[in-house]
Structures are given as structure tokens and as C-alpha cells.
Enzyme design. Structure first.
Site, PDB file in Angstrom:
ATOM      1  CG  ASN A 101      -6.356  -3.296  15.427  1.00 39.84           C
ATOM      2  OD1 ASN A 101      -6.320  -2.597  14.954  1.00 39.84           O
ATOM      3  ND2 ASN A 101      -7.318  -4.709  14.675  1.00 39.84           N
ATOM      4  N   PRO A 102      -6.366  -0.458  17.446  1.00 41.31           N
ATOM      5  CG  PRO A 102      -5.252   1.732  16.307  1.00 41.31           C
ATOM      6  CD  PRO A 102      -5.691   0.640  15.947  1.00 41.31           C
TER       7      PRO A 102
ATOM      8  CB  SER B  33      -5.520  -6.657  19.348  1.00 44.91           C
ATOM      9  OG  SER B  33      -4.858  -7.917  19.516  1.00 44.91           O
ATOM     10  N   GLY B  34      -7.984  -8.049  18.744  1.00 46.72           N
ATOM     11  CA  GLY B  34      -8.589  -9.112  18.726  1.00 46.72           C
ATOM     12  C   GLY B  34      -7.523 -10.179  18.020  1.00 46.72           C
ATOM     13  CG  ASP B  35      -9.042 -14.524  18.198  1.00 46.76           C
ATOM     14  OD1 ASP B  35      -8.241 -14.834  20.140  1.00 46.76           O
ATOM     15  OD2 ASP B  35     -10.233 -14.796  18.103  1.00 46.76           O
TER      16      ASP B  35
ATOM     17  N   GLY C 297     -11.140  -7.732  20.610  1.00 45.75           N
ATOM     18  CA  GLY C 297     -11.769  -7.920  18.739  1.00 45.75           C
ATOM     19  C   GLY C 297     -13.083  -8.113  18.841  1.00 45.75           C
TER      20      GLY C 297
ATOM     21  N   GLY D 125     -13.624 -11.872  17.944  1.00 45.98           N
ATOM     22  CA  GLY D 125     -13.984 -13.154  19.073  1.00 45.98           C
ATOM     23  C   GLY D 125     -13.729 -13.605  19.729  1.00 45.98           C
TER      24      GLY D 125
ATOM     25  CG  ASP E  84      -5.084 -18.099  14.816  1.00 44.75           C
ATOM     26  OD1 ASP E  84      -5.792 -19.661  14.357  1.00 44.75           O
ATOM     27  OD2 ASP E  84      -4.041 -17.256  15.001  1.00 44.75           O
TER      28      ASP E  84
HETATM   29  P1  ADP Z   1     -11.305  -8.612  15.065  1.00 46.35           P
HETATM   30  O1  ADP Z   1     -11.140  -9.211  16.074  1.00 46.35           O
HETATM   31  O2  ADP Z   1     -11.858  -7.427  15.454  1.00 46.35           O
HETATM   32  O3  ADP Z   1     -10.865  -8.377  13.515  1.00 46.35           O
HETATM   33  P2  ADP Z   1      -8.005  -7.601  14.698  1.00 46.35           P
HETATM   34  O4  ADP Z   1      -7.184  -7.561  16.128  1.00 46.35           O
HETATM   35  O5  ADP Z   1      -8.174  -9.238  15.213  1.00 46.35           O
HETATM   36  O6  ADP Z   1      -9.783  -7.478  15.856  1.00 46.35           O
HETATM   37  O7  ADP Z   1      -7.971  -7.141  13.620  1.00 46.35           O
HETATM   38  C1  ADP Z   1      -7.809  -8.135  12.475  1.00 46.35           C
HETATM   39  C2  ADP Z   1      -6.728  -7.148  11.476  1.00 46.35           C
HETATM   40  O8  ADP Z   1      -7.042  -5.472  11.337  1.00 46.35           O
HETATM   41  C3  ADP Z   1      -5.322  -7.831  12.020  1.00 46.35           C
HETATM   42  O9  ADP Z   1      -5.086  -8.739  11.319  1.00 46.35           O
HETATM   43  C4  ADP Z   1      -4.298  -6.358  11.046  1.00 46.35           C
HETATM   44  O10 ADP Z   1      -4.213  -7.310   9.871  1.00 46.35           O
HETATM   45  C5  ADP Z   1      -5.454  -5.261  11.318  1.00 46.35           C
HETATM   46  N1  ADP Z   1      -4.866  -4.504  11.342  1.00 46.35           N
HETATM   47  C6  ADP Z   1      -4.344  -4.069  12.374  1.00 46.35           C
HETATM   48  N2  ADP Z   1      -4.526  -3.571  12.516  1.00 46.35           N
HETATM   49  C7  ADP Z   1      -5.101  -2.242  11.914  1.00 46.35           C
HETATM   50  C8  ADP Z   1      -5.341  -0.393  11.075  1.00 46.35           C
HETATM   51  N3  ADP Z   1      -4.570  -0.522  12.032  1.00 46.35           N
HETATM   52  N4  ADP Z   1      -5.810  -0.217  10.181  1.00 46.35           N
HETATM   53  C9  ADP Z   1      -6.888  -1.377   9.891  1.00 46.35           C
HETATM   54  N5  ADP Z   1      -6.461  -2.681   9.645  1.00 46.35           N
HETATM   55  C10 ADP Z   1      -5.661  -3.124  10.763  1.00 46.35           C
END
Ligand code: ADP
Ligand code: MG
Length: 583
Positions: free
Chosen positions: A224-225, A280-282, A312, A314, A559
Site C-alpha cells: 500500500n503506497p 502496509s499497516g494493519d 503503516g 499502528g 482492526d
Molecule cells: P495505515 O496503517 O497507515 O492505516 P494501511 O496499510 O493499513 O495503513 O492502509 C489503510 C487503508 O488504506 C486500507 O484499509 C486500504 O483500504 C486503504 N488503501 C489501500 N491502498 C490504497 C490506495 N492505493 N489508495 C488509497 N487507499 C488505499
């Protein structure tokens, strides 16, 4: 949130015990004891120093202590032309008339043989210090004796071996003096190119015993960028060479929208992937799990080893698995050691959502979701959000009905290591699927019909609450040890409650907050803790808006992702998924 340091208690220690007459080789451990390893280390890296021997003479404790002498040289790694540090820790006994270091070696060899750790390969090679040494490869270690000092590399820390001309280089991920895992190398020169290759092959054969090793393993990374502070891609790039050294085949899929990881979990061809890893995050990992569990062949899908490189906000699951940074996560992914992890199923209005981390309500979910706009702050956003919520403290009305889990809770610092956690390991039986009338195989149902009074074994708490956490893991974020009692695969969540009592002052809330990073807040008389197999939460309105009886702005999260503010059922399925973790 990016984590630059590892919590010592996150990371399990690899221990081998053995005893022989006078000299007892008590532990061959990874470096978790600064007294063993830090002497004279100019560069505190420790490919070889990390596995250290501590010598304990139970018969004569005054005579033998461990003296860890380290030679550290910066060398040119011939296999990749990068400058690498080769550090050699040598172990000696302080008092030579009681036991020389060769005694230690002999004792250890004997111990190794007792444990069926037979010699696999041996020969003379030259170290970076231009010394001719006898090198011995066993099933679990690479060992040599240099000037009377024994050095050991535990194969559990070796990710691969490369060769160049007459050199072979062993690549290790081990703890440094600061207890953080880093990559190190140790290079040896052979008499011929063939001999160097033979050594590399021999070590690879041991690493890949039974075809279970990393070589040729196909890993799919779902990145997840936009996780955390948007560093997921650079984080993966920073450890990518480690997977190359291990000989793994890598595929990277970047998510381009919310929900994408769920589709990947649902659609991925299981025959084309050996390990599936989120960077990524959770939240993204939650999506992936939901995708896997909604497949027709979910029973096969959940056998796939799953991993996470924490990128991420958390990073609760990575912290709880003992892989709180990219390098330690890479070691887990490469070594392929798996541990079962419980899965939660939440049900709202007849719709199910799976989770692996937590169900939160009241102050915790408020802080988590409301502080999202403070993302740029990194992890500090949680503390700032919590202080804000303490200043304008909300008391939430609610009814919690729960099925207590059978066993009493007990603290368990070893749970990051499945092998060391008796509670997770013992009587571990996979959940049998139930066959529905239409022939579909589904997970069993632990909930009761809420229109009826709860069965006798369920407990009811109807009150006002400030904190509600149902956590499956110890750490719900890198800085918040939510439950010292949580186990990754005990088939239960830890329900942590703080009720809105008159004695709960703001000062006491701040004091609890300050004890969340070491989990001690749970021992406060203001905090209740229950082991729970299933629960219902019927959330009400909070005090600030009670006059309107509205629940606008009230938050429940699974989560860390917001879900509707309606009654929610939760069930726990023991060890349903398998996660890549440090052994
Ligand atoms: P964080 O811990 O920062 O919240 P996560 O990797 O858990 O990071 O991502 C949070 C949410 O971002 C995910 O549940 C997903 O729905 C969303 N996500 C994933 N890819 C993308 C994207 N390319 N653009 C926007 N949101 C995204
Ligand atoms: Mg659990």
C-alpha cells in the site's frame, strides 16, 4: 508508523541448552544479554558475535565467567562489492586453569552431538584476518576455532550464501548491540573456486532441508503506497536484496484503491504463490484476510503463509509477532517459520467482517479514527489524540455480554515465539469447518440469538464505559501494549474495560495512558480484564450528547478501521491463519 528500534521483549530468544561435567555451555543464544557481547566492539554489528556462548560453571561459579572478545574489521565483501563489516566474537574463559576455550569448544561439540547435531561439512578455509581455520558445518550452526576462540553462526540467522572466485560469503540477519536486527556478512577464502562453491552448496542444502527453505520460493508482496507516512515502497526496496540473496522469486503488487487488497485475497491463484506478504499497516492486512476468508476454497487459502512488513500507522500485528521493523520481518519471511494466529469474526446486521487485531469502542476507537487527520505526526498522533479525548472525556453507555474463555489469564512474555509459548502451543487443534444444509463448509457459530436471554455461562455488564478494547494481540500498535495477557493463538480475545466511575479522574486517566507502552496500566484497579471466547457489544450514546440521545460521531473499529455504529457480535477462531514469524 516506521519503527526504528525493536522492543527487546518483542523478539524471542533462540536457546540451546547443554551440560558437560565441569564446564557447562549453558546457552547458545542470540544476543539478548549485553554482558555477553559488548566488550571491545568497535562496530556493534554482530553477524558472528550475535550468537554468543555464555559459560556457566555451576560447580565453581567464581572461576568461570564469560569474556567476549571481539575483533571487528571492515572488509570488502567479495560477493557483492559492497563494504561490509565482518565481526568475529570469540569466547574465552577468564580463568584458564579451570577451563580453556577449547574446553568450551569440546563441550559444545559434545552437546551438539548429543542433540544429533552431526557434522555436515568441514574443511580448512581462510578468514578475513588471513588465518587458516577449520570450519565445521552442522545442522544448526557454522563453527570455527580461531586462536583458541570459538565462533559460531547460528543457521537460524543465515539468509543465504554467495560466492565470488575463491570466496564464499555467509549473509546473516542478527541482533546488534542495540538489540536491533541488521544484516551482516562473514566471508571466507577457499583454496579453489570449486571449494567455495562446495561450501555454498553445503550450507544451502542445510538451509533448504526438505525443500522448506527460501530458495525458489515465490513471494507475492502486496504494497500500500499510502500506508503510514507513505514509505511502504521504499521500505520494501530497502530489504529487497535480502530476498534476492535468499534466492526467492518476488512479485510486487501495488494497491491502487481501498478494497484492492481484498480483491487480491479473493482472486489470487493459490498455485502460484508460496508466501503472501503485505507491506502496509494493519488495515491492508485486514482487507487481505477478508478476501482470503470469503473464497470458496478458504480452507486452502488460509494455509498460505502470511506475512507483514510494517509500514503503516499502528503496526500492531507486526509488533506482536516480534517483527517490528523491515529487516526482522524480512528474516521471518525468508526463514518461513510459521505460527498460528487467532482470527476474529465480527457480525453486524447479519454481515460478517474478519479481523486479527482488535474490536475497539469508546475512547480507543475515537482516538484511532479521529487522529487520522494527524497522520503527518507519525505515531505521536495517538498520544495527542488521547490527551484531547481525556480533556473532553466521553462516557459511553453500553451493554457487553460475553462468553468467558475457559482458562485463567496469566502473563506470558514468551508469546512472540510460538515454540516458547506453552499456552499457544499446547493442545492446538485446528478449527473443524461445519457443513451447512446447502453443503457449504463454514466456520462454526459461537454466538446466541440476541432476541433471547443469554445462556447461563455468558456474563453481562451494563454500565458506562470510557475504554473498551477486545484485543487478539498483545500490542495493538507499536507503542500500546494493550494486554500483557494476550496470546496470538489461544482462541480468545482479551477484553479490557475502564468503567466511568467517580474515582476515574482526568489525572488518573493520564496516569493510565503513561503506562500503556509497557502494558502495566492493566494492573490498575480501574481496569478490568477478561479472557473472552465470544461477545456482544450493544453500544449506546456518550455523555457529551446524551441529552440528544444521539450516537452521531460515535465510533466502533475492527482492526483500526471504522465499522457501523450498531450492535456487534464477536467470535474467536483459534489459530485459523498461519503467520510468518521469528522462530
Ligand atoms: P495505515 O496503517 O497507515 O492505516 P494501511 O496499510 O493499513 O495503513 O492502509 C489503510 C487503508 O488504506 C486500507 O484499509 C486500504 O483500504 C486503504 N488503501 C489501500 N491502498 C490504497 C490506495 N492505493 N489508495 C488509497 N487507499 C488505499
Ligand atoms: Mg488470542
Amino acid at each position: 508508523m516506521e519503527t526504528s528500534s525493536e522492543h527487546a521483549q518483542h523478539d524471542p530468544v533462540n536457546t540451546t541448552n547443554g551440560a558437560e561435567q565441569q564446564v557447562i555451555v549453558k546457552n547458545i543464544t542470540e544476543n539478548n544479554d549485553s554482558t555477553n557481547t559488548s566488550t571491545g566492539i568497535t562496530n556493534p554489528t554482530s553477524a558472528i558475535s550475535t550468537p554468543s556462548i555464555s559459560v556457566d560453571n555451576s560447580n565453581n561459579t567464581s572461576n568461570i565467567t564469560t569474556d567476549s572478545t571481539t575483533t571487528s574489521t571492515t572488509t570488502n565483501d567479495p560477493s557483492n562489492n559492497n563494504t561490509a563489516t565482518t565481526t568475529t566474537t570469540t569466547i574465552s574463559t577468564v580463568n584458564d586453569n579451570v577451563a580453556s576455550s577449547s574446553n568450551v569448544s569440546a563441550s559444545n561439540v559434545s552437546n551438539a552431538e548429543n542433540n544429533a547435531e552431526k557434522v555436515v561439512f568441514e574443511g580448512k578455509v581462510i578468514t578475513k584476518q588471513n588465518r587458516l581455520i577449520a570450519l565445521t558445518l552442522r545442522n544448526e550452526s557454522l563453527m570455527w576455532n580461531e586462536k583458541g576462540f570459538v565462533s559460531i553462526i547460528l543457521l537460524s540467522t543465515v539468509i543465504g550464501v554467495t560466492t565470488m572466485d575463491k570466496f564464499f560469503t555467509v549473509h546473516v540477519i542478527a541482533r546488534n548491540k542495540k538489540n536491533v536486527r541488521t544484516k551482516e556478512t562473514a566471508s571466507f577464502k577457499c583454496q579453489s573456486v570449486e571449494q567455495a562453491k562446495a561450501w555454498a552448496d553445503a550450507i544451502h542444502n542445510v538451509l533448504n532441508q526438505g525443500g522448506k527453505g527460501p530458495h525458489g520460493c515465490r513471494v507475492v508482496f502486496v504494497v500500500n503506497p499510502f500506508s503510514g507516512t507513505k514509505k511502504a515502497l521504499s521500505m520494501l526496496a530497502s530489504v529487497r536484496h535480502l530476498f534476492d540473496i535468499a534466492g526467492m522469486h518476488i512479485t510486487v503488487i501495488e494497491t491502487d484503491r481501498a478494497g484492492h487488497a481484498r480483491e487480491i485475497g479473493r482472486d489470487i491463484n493459490l498455485a502460484t504463490v508460496d508466501r503472501l506478504v503485505c507491506v502496509s499497516g494493519d488495515g491492508l492486512f485486514n482487507e487481505l484476510i477478508n478476501g482470503l476468508l470469503e473464497r470458496e476454497d478458504w480452507e486452502n487459502a488460509i494455509k498460505l503463509p502470511l506475512g507483514i512488513i510494517p509500514a503503516g500507522s499502528g503496526n500492531g500485528i507486526a509488533a506482536s509477532l516480534g517483527t517490528p521493523n523491515a529487516v526482522s520481518a524480512a528474516l521471518a519471511i525468508i526463514k518461513g517459520h510459521m505460527r498460528p494466529v487467532d482470527i476474529l469474526r465480527t457480525t453486524q446486521n447479519g454481515k460478517s467482517l474478519y479481523g486479527f487485531l482488535s474490536l475497539t469502542w469508546a475512547m480507543i476507537s475515537d482516538v484511532d479514527i479521529e487522529s487520522d487527520k494527524l497522520r503527518w505526526m507519525g505515531p505521536a498522533r495517538f498520544s495527542v489524540g488521547a490527551l484531547k479525548r481525556i480533556i473532553s472525556l466521553r462516557k459511553y453507555k453500553g451493554k457487553i455480554t460475553f462468553l468467558p474463555a475457559p482458562n485463567l489469564p496469566e502473563p506470558h512474555p514468551e508469546c512472540v515465539s510460538f515454540a516458547n509459548c506453552a499456552r499457544c502451543k499446547d493442545d492446538h487443534v485446528p478449527i473443524p469447518a461445519q457443513v451447512r444444509e446447502d453443503g457449504k463448509r463454514v466456520l462454526p457459530n459461537y454466538l446466541y440469538d440476541v432476541t433471547q436471554p443469554p445462556p447461563a455461562e455468558w456474563r453481562v455488564i451494563d454500565d458506562e464505559f470510557v475504554v473498551f478494547i477486545a484485543t487478539n494481540v498483545a500490542w495493538i500498535s507499536t507503542d500500546f501494549l494493550a494486554s500483557l495477557h494476550a496470546h496470538l493463538s489461544d482462541g480468545a480475545v482479551d477484553l479490557v474495560l475502564v468503567r466511568a466511575k467517580p474515582e476515574l479522574t482526568r489525572a488518573k486517566m493520564v496516569s493510565l495512558l503513561l503506562q500503556t507502552d509497557d502494558g502495566k496500566y492493566i494492573n490498575s484497579p480501574l481496569v478490568e480484564h477478561y479472557k473472552v471466547k465470544a461477545l456482544y457489544l450493544e453500544p449506546g450514546h456518550h455523555s457529551n450528547i446524551s441529552e440528544h440521545k444521539s450516537t452521531e460521531g460515535c465510533i466502533i473499529a475492527v482492526d483500526g478501521e471504522r465499522v457501523p455504529y450498531t450492535p456487534v457480535g464477536l467470535e474467536v477462531f483459534r489459530g485459523l491463519i498461519n503467520m510468518l514469524s521469528i522462530e
